[in-house]
Scaffold this motif. Structure first.
Motif, PDB file in Angstrom:
ATOM      1  N   THR A  85      -0.113   2.985 -12.181  1.00  0.00           N
ATOM      2  CA  THR A  85      -1.185   1.838 -11.833  1.00  0.00           C
ATOM      3  C   THR A  85      -2.148   2.142 -10.721  1.00  0.00           C
ATOM      4  O   THR A  85      -1.676   3.024  -9.860  1.00  0.00           O
ATOM      5  N   PRO A  86      -3.073   1.291 -10.634  1.00  0.00           N
ATOM      6  CA  PRO A  86      -4.101   1.633  -9.443  1.00  0.00           C
ATOM      7  C   PRO A  86      -3.575   1.561  -8.285  1.00  0.00           C
ATOM      8  O   PRO A  86      -3.797   2.382  -7.156  1.00  0.00           O
ATOM      9  N   ASP A  87      -2.602   0.712  -7.937  1.00  0.00           N
ATOM     10  CA  ASP A  87      -1.866   0.600  -6.741  1.00  0.00           C
ATOM     11  C   ASP A  87      -0.516   1.027  -6.471  1.00  0.00           C
ATOM     12  O   ASP A  87       0.010   0.983  -5.466  1.00  0.00           O
ATOM     13  N   SER A  88      -0.045   1.983  -7.391  1.00  0.00           N
ATOM     14  CA  SER A  88       1.158   2.625  -7.419  1.00  0.00           C
ATOM     15  C   SER A  88       1.311   3.489  -5.949  1.00  0.00           C
ATOM     16  O   SER A  88       2.251   3.280  -5.308  1.00  0.00           O
ATOM     17  N   LEU A  89       0.399   4.337  -5.946  1.00  0.00           N
ATOM     18  CA  LEU A  89       0.450   5.144  -4.721  1.00  0.00           C
ATOM     19  C   LEU A  89       0.339   4.538  -3.188  1.00  0.00           C
ATOM     20  O   LEU A  89       1.032   4.798  -2.276  1.00  0.00           O
ATOM     21  N   VAL A  90      -0.676   3.440  -3.327  1.00  0.00           N
ATOM     22  CA  VAL A  90      -0.918   2.836  -2.274  1.00  0.00           C
ATOM     23  C   VAL A  90       0.260   2.017  -1.744  1.00  0.00           C
ATOM     24  O   VAL A  90       0.520   1.820  -0.447  1.00  0.00           O
ATOM     25  N   THR A  91       0.835   1.446  -2.462  1.00  0.00           N
ATOM     26  CA  THR A  91       2.237   0.760  -2.430  1.00  0.00           C
ATOM     27  C   THR A  91       3.103   1.403  -1.793  1.00  0.00           C
ATOM     28  O   THR A  91       3.802   1.315  -0.578  1.00  0.00           O
ATOM     29  N   LEU A  92       3.493   2.704  -2.122  1.00  0.00           N
ATOM     30  CA  LEU A  92       4.288   3.834  -1.831  1.00  0.00           C
ATOM     31  C   LEU A  92       4.025   3.969  -0.350  1.00  0.00           C
ATOM     32  O   LEU A  92       4.745   4.212   0.614  1.00  0.00           O
ATOM     33  N   ALA A  93       2.636   4.285   0.032  1.00  0.00           N
ATOM     34  CA  ALA A  93       2.411   4.843   1.452  1.00  0.00           C
ATOM     35  C   ALA A  93       2.478   3.847   2.247  1.00  0.00           C
ATOM     36  O   ALA A  93       2.798   3.782   3.464  1.00  0.00           O
ATOM     37  N   LYS A  94       2.064   2.590   2.046  1.00  0.00           N
ATOM     38  CA  LYS A  94       2.232   1.280   2.867  1.00  0.00           C
ATOM     39  C   LYS A  94       3.402   1.102   3.204  1.00  0.00           C
ATOM     40  O   LYS A  94       3.873   0.926   4.300  1.00  0.00           O
ATOM     41  N   GLY A  95       4.386   1.378   2.330  1.00  0.00           N
ATOM     42  CA  GLY A  95       5.968   1.041   2.576  1.00  0.00           C
ATOM     43  C   GLY A  95       6.511   2.205   3.112  1.00  0.00           C
ATOM     44  O   GLY A  95       7.829   1.971   3.734  1.00  0.00           O
ATOM     45  N   SER A  96       5.952   3.254   3.507  1.00  0.00           N
ATOM     46  CA  SER A  96       6.864   4.393   4.321  1.00  0.00           C
ATOM     47  C   SER A  96       6.427   4.199   5.820  1.00  0.00           C
ATOM     48  O   SER A  96       5.494   3.259   6.318  1.00  0.00           O
ATOM     49  N   LEU A  97       7.042   5.142   6.540  1.00  0.00           N
ATOM     50  CA  LEU A  97       6.940   4.944   8.014  1.00  0.00           C
ATOM     51  C   LEU A  97       5.736   5.564   8.545  1.00  0.00           C
ATOM     52  O   LEU A  97       5.341   6.691   7.885  1.00  0.00           O
TER      53      LEU A  97
END
Length: 704
Positions: free
Chosen positions: A675-687
């Motif tokens: 989805t459009p936000d799949s990778l953005v969400t993962l990046a924001k949730g990382s350290l």
């Protein structure tokens, strides 16, 4: 005294071997110069050494007869493993030997880990960049190994020497593909072990879709477990727990390594660290050969085939399917025959492609699902077919006997089914990826059944419409609109042909694509002449042969001559990814940053849609930059053994594959549709690491 005698608990076994040596004089003679060994060893390289990269060497063992066998690194209750002493140029370093999956040999309650027949042990050697100054390098090796039959054992040794040229990578020994395929891959996730009393428990992450027939764990740590003891296995979802009796409960290793073998010859390597393992509860199932997971795999394959009908990679042939459905409203008997013929075509194509893939992998080729689109000749053939279908849809010519659009005969539906399967197989979607990945590990008959069920899922909607009148009655009635619709559907088919032209250029270069276009122009001229003769009521197909013949002869010589091996498919990306290689992956994960790896191909429509929707976005680039994510891209447009190996290790038979590594964490397989936000969400949730720390570049990380 042999190395086996240095292990106190093997005192009795040692003296038994020494007695065997004493009463078999010729066995000692194997160490005397001029006497042929019972297991011959040969040192082989996979090609020239490239400065700054690794070169793989193989120690190939070949018994003089079937009665002799060699040993794994940990030989088990008796014997001893191979010992190597390298003589390498300054700055060169040899890695740890990589062994194929061993076999069990139980004699008098002593379990040995052996190899019957020929086998190869691979060693990766690091070549320093300064080696560029030399024209060739000498590699020396002194090796000791044990050759045994069921009655005697003979210590053997040999000195091998190899003069290795330095230069660009070139094609090496053809046997390396088979030898490398025999090395079990390392599982990506770490395993866990704990010791309780006299029992070793090992928890190994393993996808639930992998069918474990006759599993056995070979422990590389010596003197840790009772090799001949019964091993028990429990499984729950993606976790396998094995229990093995300990030989020395007082031993406290920091790490346990080994091979989980199944199906007699397949397996995976693992490395386990000490930790707590959850108690065995009702969610676990004790494994036995009578309870395979094939039923779940078949359901996954069926669901995956159904989903393929709405996947983007199938859109180019929707025009053919739509016309097939429209014709189904005319006659019940024709609709039934056409639905069955279409289904047979789809299933036959899926099984044939699967069988070819399995046969090539068994021969040592590193290929995966949709391998046919990595072959330039196959893509040119598909381009010819796409142009012919486009011309037929547009009304340029008619082919009454097997027309894909007008006749409504079973031959037409069968051909449409073949084309549908060939066009759909490059895609992997939900459910299908797990089933196709598991097919690489299953026995051949079960794997072929999976491919057949995948085809049934792909064809099922049209089979039901052909067989169920209530569904067929909902379709529009046949009429003159079908002719207009047919001509309109020439547009998407023509776009498919243009996409294939682009793919031809990506596979073989612009010159190769130009020669293919000459063939296509000749084909279109020939078909146009056929159409005009058909309109005039004259004999048409002899003229087709006369016109196409010179173009076909030209293509037969010009296409191979214009093919370029040096075509690069590395396109620009907002994420500035490192091109995939095993070295690049290791360096990226060692950086302490999150890592996103994606594997794509120019012929994979789903891949390109995902890149447009989720990867090549400014929001994704900004989120990755803020979190310090390292992006790694593997382009599988052309055959690449390293990428195929990575896909196989992660249970994928094809692309797309998306893998996320949290900083310092283990791999997480992402869905095949992003989805459009799949990778953005993962990046924001990382350290978030130090924002000023530069990301690795393709030059710094290396490439394949």
């Amino acid at each position: 005294m042999p190395a086996i005698c240095q292990w106190p608990h093997r005192f009795a076994v040692c003296w038994a071997l020494l007695v065997a040596f004493a009463i078999s004089g010729p066995s000692f003679a194997q160490n005397i110069s001029g006497i042929e060994p019972n297991i011959k060893a040969t040192l082989v390289a996979d090609g020239p050494a490239v400065p700054g990269e690794n070169v793989t060497l193989a120690i190939h063992f070949e018994p003089v007869s079937d009665e002799w066998h060699g040993y794994w690194a940990n030989p088990g209750d008796a014997g001893y493993g191979m010992q190597l002493e390298w003589d390498l140029p300054a700055g060169w370093t040899a890695g740890e030997p990589q062994y194929p999956v061993p076999q069990k040999l139980l004699i008098s309650n002593l379990m040995n880990h052996i190899y019957e027949g020929s086998y190869a042990v691979l060693v990766s050697v690091s070549v320093p960049s300064e080696a560029q100054a030399m024209g060739a390098a000498r590699i020396g090796l002194k090796a000791q190994w044990l050759a045994c039959t069921d009655k005697i054992c003979v210590p053997e040794e040999g000195e091998m020497e190899l003069t290795l040229p330095l230069g660009d990578r070139a094609f090496g020994d053809g046997r390396f593909a088979e030898w490398q395929a025999a090395i079990p891959p390392m599982i990506d996730s770490a395993a866990t072990f704990e010791m309780s009393g006299n029992t070793l428990r090992i928890a190994i992450p393993l996808p639930s879709v992998v069918n474990l027939a006759d599993p056995h764990i070979y422990i590389a740590n010596t003197d840790l477990v009772q090799y001949a003891a019964l091993q028990t296995y429990m499984r729950s979802d993606d976790l396998l727990v094995a229990e093995i009796a300990l030989s020395d409960p007082d031993t406290k290793p920091e790490q346990i390594t080994g091979i989980l073998a199944f199906d007699g010859k397949n397996g995976v390597r693992f490395a386990a660290k000490a930790g707590d393992i959850a108690p065995i509860d009702g969610a676990f199932t004790r494994l036995s050969s009578d309870t395979p997971a094939v039923g779940l795999l078949l359901l996954a394959a069926l669901a995956g085939g159904l989903i393929l009908n709405i996947m983007p990679c199938v859109f180019p042939i929707l025009s053919l399917k739509a016309l097939s459905l429209a014709r189904a409203g005319g006659s019940e008997s024709k609709a039934r025959k056409e639905g069955i013929a279409y289904t047979v075509g789809v299933i036959l194509a899926c099984v044939a492609l699967g069988a070819i893939m399995l046969a090539l992998r068994a021969a040592g080729e590193q290929i995966g699902w949709a391998f046919q689109l990595q072959e330039p000749g196959v893509v040119v053939a598909l381009l010819v077919l796409a142009v012919a279908i486009t011309a037929n849809l547009a009304g340029v010519f008619e082919l009454p006997s097997v027309s894909l659009t007008r006749s409504g005969e079973p031959a037409s539906a069968f051909a449409t089914g073949l084309l549908a399967a060939v066009a759909a197989t490059p895609c992997t979607g939900p459910f299908m990826a797990a089933a196709m990945g598991a097919a690489l590990l299953l026995p051949a008959y079960q794997a072929l059944l999976l491919f057949a069920v995948l085809g049934l899922g792909l064809a099922l909607p049209f089979l039901l419409i052909g067989l169920v009148p209530a569904l067929r009655n909902r379709l529009p009635k046949p009429g003159t609109w079908m002719e207009r619709f047919r001509r309109l559907m020439a547009i998407p088919m023509g776009l498919t042909a243009l996409a294939l032209v682009w793919l031809v250029s990506r596979l073989g270069g612009q010159g190769f694509a130009l020669m293919a276009m000459v063939l296509i122009i000749g084909l279109f001229i020939a078909l146009a002449v056929v159409g005009r003769l058909q309109s005039a009521g004259k004999m048409a197909w002899p003229a087709f042969g006369l016109i196409i013949a010179p173009f076909a002869i030209f293509a037969a010589f010009a296409l191979p001559a214009s093919y370029s091996e040096s075509v690069t498919n590395r396109s620009d990306s907002l994420l500035n990814p490192v091109e995939y290689s095993a070295v690049a992956m290791v360096e990226a994960r060692a950086s302490g940053r999150p890592v996103f790896a994606w594997f794509t191909a120019d012929w994979c429509v789903t891949c390109k849609v995902n890149e447009s929707v989720a990867i090549e976005r400014e929001a994704t680039r900004a989120a990755f930059a803020k979190a310090g994510v390292v992006a790694i891209r593997g382009d599988w447009t052309r055959r690449d053994a390293a990428i195929t190996e990575y896909l196989t290790e992660h249970g994928a038979a094809g692309v797309p594959l998306y893998v996320w590594y949290p900083a310092g964490g283990e791999a997480q397989i992402l869905p095949q549709v992003l989805t459009p936000d799949s990778l953005v969400t993962l990046a924001k949730g990382s350290l978030e690491p130090d924002a000023d720390r530069p990301l690795p570049t393709a030059q710094g990380a290396g490439s394949d």
